[in-house]
Motif scaffolding. Sequence first.
Motif, PDB file in Angstrom:
ATOM      1  N   PHE A  11       0.834  -1.204   0.000  1.00 47.79           N
ATOM      2  CA  PHE A  11       0.000   0.000   0.000  1.00 47.79           C
ATOM      3  C   PHE A  11       0.868   1.252   0.000  1.00 47.79           C
ATOM      4  CE2 PHE A  11      -0.148  -2.653   3.774  1.00 47.79           C
ATOM      5  CZ  PHE A  11       0.684  -1.964   4.645  1.00 47.79           C
TER       6      PHE A  11
ATOM      7  N   ASN B  68      -8.155   0.305  -4.842  1.00 44.20           N
ATOM      8  CA  ASN B  68      -6.938  -0.309  -4.328  1.00 44.20           C
ATOM      9  C   ASN B  68      -6.353   0.517  -3.181  1.00 44.20           C
ATOM     10  OD1 ASN B  68      -5.039  -2.430  -4.478  1.00 44.20           O
ATOM     11  ND2 ASN B  68      -3.596  -1.105  -5.575  1.00 44.20           N
ATOM     12  N   ASP B  69      -6.531   1.821  -3.242  1.00 43.10           N
ATOM     13  CA  ASP B  69      -6.032   2.695  -2.196  1.00 43.10           C
ATOM     14  C   ASP B  69      -6.950   2.693  -0.977  1.00 43.10           C
ATOM     15  OD1 ASP B  69      -4.287   4.626  -1.070  1.00 43.10           O
ATOM     16  OD2 ASP B  69      -5.671   6.212  -1.658  1.00 43.10           O
TER      17      ASP B  69
ATOM     18  N   ASP C 204      -0.443   2.584  -5.486  1.00 39.60           N
ATOM     19  CA  ASP C 204      -1.895   2.530  -5.416  1.00 39.60           C
ATOM     20  C   ASP C 204      -2.589   3.605  -6.243  1.00 39.60           C
ATOM     21  OD1 ASP C 204      -1.730   0.393  -3.768  1.00 39.60           O
ATOM     22  OD2 ASP C 204      -2.033   1.500  -1.894  1.00 39.60           O
TER      23      ASP C 204
END
Length: 608
Positions: free
Chosen positions: A122, A263-264, A144
């Motif tokens: 991340f 995704n973040d 991300d």
Amino acid sequence: MKPVPSFGNMPRLRELLSTHIRWTGGVWLAWLLLLTATCAWPARADTADSTETEITLGSRYWVDPTGTATVDEVASLPTSALSTLERHQGFDLAGKALWIQPPLPSLPQEQRWYLALSASAFINTATFYQRQSDGTWREQVAGDHLPVAQWSHPDQTPVFDIDTGADPAVWLRLSNAPAPTSPRLQLLEERQLQSKRYWTFLTVGAYLGFGLLVLFLGGVHWRLYRDRAFIAYCVYVACMLGFQTAFTGIGGLFFWDQSPRWNDMAPALFMLWLTASGIWFVREVCALSRYSVRVDRVVLAWCVIGLLFPLLYFTLHNSLAFALLNLYGLLSVLLSIALCLWTWRHGQAYAGWLFLGFLPVHLGYPFPALRSAGVLPDSWATQYAVMIGSAIEIPLLLYILHRRAKDFSEHRARLRALESTDPLTGLALLPVLTLRLRDALGRARRTRHQVGVLLVELGNHADIQTEFGREAADKAMVVAAARLSEVVRDLDTVSRLDDTRFAILVEGPQQTEDIRRLAQHVVAKGLETVPMIGPLVSLKLRVVTAMPPDGVIDMANDSPIDETRLLARLARALDRSADDPRKVVQHLPLASRSDRPSDGFSAPPAAG
């Protein structure tokens, strides 16, 4: 006395499920040990190769306070402006950028080499620069803020290939907010990178498969027991699977590789939902409303905060929101421990077991929590500790829920049994007997065998009541019921019809000699004295038997079965022999059609 089982197949399903879980407990334990060993293998491999592959320590770095410097500007910085990484540490990069120059050794050109950000699934942006022979910079991107499918090398974590024929002076630019960044760099040749990928996919894939299996079993348990705690458990497991999928980077690689925004957001979102659902699960299992309505409402509000907090977090998305997120997680862990121990002290036995069930995750929680706070660097432990803890915790919680639901189900079954049993003797009521008799007659007609039906009367009930009183007469009925239950099998049914009579259904196939012998046994059992009433008092039982199918019911396939007519015929036979002391046992012969009662007969009234 004979217990009255529930109708339908639900109890049988519960029994089968209980047997399944009991027998597969050892298999689960072995599986968990294998999963733990599988998870630990990459850690051991990384540790063994750390002196050869990890190049974090000794790297030079510079923090760009504005985050706007270009690679040419950074490359032209004097050596005195750069610092050396002498230990693993975290960097708060809100509005900043971290530039790292790892010391690359001389690499053989016949192999392909890669620089990997280990355990950093991340990172907002990660850009790798390597100067080419013509003086330009070759740029590779990941992070991300970019879809994983558009990374230079799509993977679980950012990975960059190294041109062994170019300038070994490389730069890595990292930016991340609001969480601190703890870089951990590994230099891997292609075989090592593939091996690492395979072990990661095996570990996370086995975990997800196991989690989905447990999620399915939780749904089956809810279907069987109708307990809301299983719904909370399934939500908790689903959030745990989502959190681990996002936290390890597998989700961005396989499930949402085209969505950088998700995704973040996914790790923080699933972390908050996981925490809120865990508290909801504790609330349901511990039944907080039984002990304090105020505490129950506060806990419910805490769950709602966790459900809605992502809206605030992603709106602000700053250091304050990140600190509140970590604080919510920490307080939730402490709250779950406090609730389990508090309700356990108040008599909720399963709350203590729930505390032990959560313990593996509680022990693994500090690693990612301290990593998020910037205290611990990225490592295998910060990435996989909660996964291993949840792999142990999830089946433990399911087993605890199963035992809890089974105990509650047995309690409810006993309550339901009270609705179908006689309060004085504990025998089945007349509706239960007639239902089972109808089923037995139907099976007898299909298979052409005989069943036994006995009507038993306590002949000296009135004498006992006159001499010893009503209470003694009731005791006589209870003793008679117990003795009748002793002489029949578990699958047979004994029912009280009124103040003096009982009916016995003996499931087939039966022979006439068996039923005659049973009738004699009943009479002999009654002749035993009843000390609780009087030393010389015994029970004088009279019995009438029938072996349907006989002339009482029409066994033609197209005619309905009338079980009440059979009971009425037995009652008439007992009434006719009431004044004849010699007729203690009567066996009704096969009746012809002319002997059948044509009207006016009904079953004896149920006991009042």
